[in-house]
Design a protein around this motif. Structure first.
Motif, PDB file in Angstrom:
ATOM      1  N   ASN A 193      -0.547  -9.742   4.088  1.00  0.00           N
ATOM      2  CA  ASN A 193      -0.003 -11.029   3.652  1.00  0.00           C
ATOM      3  C   ASN A 193       1.281 -10.923   2.831  1.00  0.00           C
ATOM      4  O   ASN A 193       1.883 -11.940   2.493  1.00  0.00           O
ATOM      5  CB  ASN A 193      -1.057 -11.787   2.847  1.00  0.00           C
ATOM      6  CG  ASN A 193      -2.173 -12.325   3.729  1.00  0.00           C
ATOM      7  OD1 ASN A 193      -1.927 -12.828   4.822  1.00  0.00           O
ATOM      8  ND2 ASN A 193      -3.404 -12.208   3.261  1.00  0.00           N
ATOM      9  N   ARG A 194       1.710  -9.728   2.517  1.00  0.00           N
ATOM     10  CA  ARG A 194       2.945  -9.580   1.753  1.00  0.00           C
ATOM     11  C   ARG A 194       4.152 -10.031   2.592  1.00  0.00           C
ATOM     12  O   ARG A 194       4.144  -9.878   3.821  1.00  0.00           O
ATOM     13  CB  ARG A 194       3.149  -8.122   1.337  1.00  0.00           C
ATOM     14  CG  ARG A 194       2.143  -7.608   0.333  1.00  0.00           C
ATOM     15  CD  ARG A 194       2.335  -6.113   0.070  1.00  0.00           C
ATOM     16  NE  ARG A 194       1.272  -5.592  -0.760  1.00  0.00           N
ATOM     17  CZ  ARG A 194       1.109  -4.286  -1.035  1.00  0.00           C
ATOM     18  NH1 ARG A 194       1.972  -3.401  -0.539  1.00  0.00           N
ATOM     19  NH2 ARG A 194       0.111  -3.888  -1.797  1.00  0.00           N
ATOM     20  N   GLU A 225      -4.419  -7.972   1.831  1.00  0.00           N
ATOM     21  CA  GLU A 225      -3.381  -8.244   0.835  1.00  0.00           C
ATOM     22  C   GLU A 225      -2.049  -7.651   1.275  1.00  0.00           C
ATOM     23  O   GLU A 225      -0.985  -8.266   1.104  1.00  0.00           O
ATOM     24  CB  GLU A 225      -3.802  -7.671  -0.526  1.00  0.00           C
ATOM     25  CG  GLU A 225      -2.890  -8.062  -1.675  1.00  0.00           C
ATOM     26  CD  GLU A 225      -1.690  -7.143  -1.821  1.00  0.00           C
ATOM     27  OE1 GLU A 225      -0.614  -7.617  -2.229  1.00  0.00           O
ATOM     28  OE2 GLU A 225      -1.828  -5.934  -1.502  1.00  0.00           O
ATOM     29  N   ILE A 226      -2.084  -6.471   1.858  1.00  0.00           N
ATOM     30  CA  ILE A 226      -0.855  -5.848   2.368  1.00  0.00           C
ATOM     31  C   ILE A 226      -0.333  -6.637   3.559  1.00  0.00           C
ATOM     32  O   ILE A 226       0.870  -6.894   3.678  1.00  0.00           O
ATOM     33  CB  ILE A 226      -1.118  -4.378   2.741  1.00  0.00           C
ATOM     34  CG1 ILE A 226      -1.534  -3.584   1.502  1.00  0.00           C
ATOM     35  CG2 ILE A 226       0.121  -3.751   3.401  1.00  0.00           C
ATOM     36  CD1 ILE A 226      -1.930  -2.158   1.787  1.00  0.00           C
TER      37      ILE A 226
END
Length: 308
Positions: free
Chosen positions: A34-35, A31-32
């Motif tokens: 993909n930021r 998730e990080i």
């Protein structure tokens, strides 16, 4: 003005990212990764697009211990070619809510797994190869502050994007081996630091020598390394967090505490390199500043081998 293309945040946001494996996509770190990359502020875009700084303002490598003095230097941000033809890059990045211990933790923790390196800079950081994870882990019993001393990291990076892969060997030093003035270090407001020499291998030999000459070198010596540059990161607490101040000296290295000038090939474009390196270090540390405390707390400040 710079002789290189004008860099905009729109261009930087459009660059292709490293492709995670199916297993890595299941990681909580995905998730990080993909930021969106944070935008560079206009001041630093102006530095990047404005051309070389005055080398008279740059910190000479012989005075590297001055990084441990209080206050600021004459060039905290910028890049230039020095009078002897070597390169210089300076960067400063504020890290909100960060502590010096988080930086010591990061420099061991991120080297143990590809996704940890890739999320640091998704468009220019790729694989991470750790030959022996154990010395970097808490199980080693080595303090975080000294854990990287005399160790090597083997990241895969590319200044021109994810298809510009090049193997890098980063060799870390102790302060004494780096030839620092230990009195300045001991009384300094700096509370964490990392110093190393980067040795470029395989793919990035093409960048240094050109494809034809690089192919010949790799045929003769597959493990050929070029001591491409040396860097120093210092971290000091400031109101609201920490300040990371970085210096890179391209075409210089350190041996037994003494400065050594590298015989760079004629084909090497020093102006292009310091321009690329400034952009690279601005982006990677700006991005890291957005999530370092978050990831440190996610892992409770511990460094375990991958899968543990």
């Amino acid at each position: 003005m710079s002789r290189f293309p004008t860099i905009t945040n729109e261009y930087l946001q459009s660059r292709e990212r490293f492709e995670l494996s199916e297993e890595e996509k299941k990681s909580p770190l995905a998730e990080i990764f993909n930021r969106p990359m944070p935008e560079i502020d206009q001041r630093r875009l102006d530095i990047l697009n404005g051309g070389m700084a005055n080398p008279q303002l740059a910190l000479k490598i012989e005075n590297r211990s001055d990084m441990f003095l209080p206050g600021d230097q004459s060039m905290e941000e910028g890049y230039c070619v020095m009078e002897d033809g070597s390169g210089f890059v300076a960067n400063r990045q504020f890290f909100p809510n960060a502590t010096p211990e988080m930086f010591d933790w990061w420099f061991s923790w991120h080297s143990l797994e590809t996704i940890r390196l890739a999320m640091w800079f998704p468009t220019e950081h790729m694989e991470c190869i750790c030959k022996d994870p154990y010395p970097f882990t808490d199980a080693s019993g080595i303090s975080l502050k000294t854990r990287n001393w005399n160790k090597e990291h083997f990241p895969v990076e590319g200044f021109h994007g994810v298809h510009d892969k090049g193997d890098v060997c980063i060799r870390f030093f102790s302060p004494e081996e780096y030839g620092l003035d230990m009195l300045k270090v001991m009384v300094s407001p700096v509370k964490a630091h990392a110093m190393a020499t980067c040795l470029w291998m395989s793919g990035l030999l093409d960048f240094i020598y050109g494809p034809e000459k690089a192919a010949k070198i790799k045929t003769e010596d597959p493990d050929h390394k070029v001591p491409f540059n040396t860097f120093l990161h210092t971290i000091r607490p400031v109101e609201g967090g920490c300040e990371l101040r970085s210096r890179f000296w391209v075409g210089k290295t350190i041996k037994d505490g003494e400065v050594v000038t590298v015989d760079m090939p004629e084909e090497f474009d020093m102006e292009e390199n310091v321009w690329l390196m400034y952009r690279h270090t601005v982006q990677e540390f700006l991005n890291l500043s957005t999530f370092l405390p978050e990831v440190y707390n996610m892992y409770h400040g511990k460094v375990d081998a991958p899968g543990k």
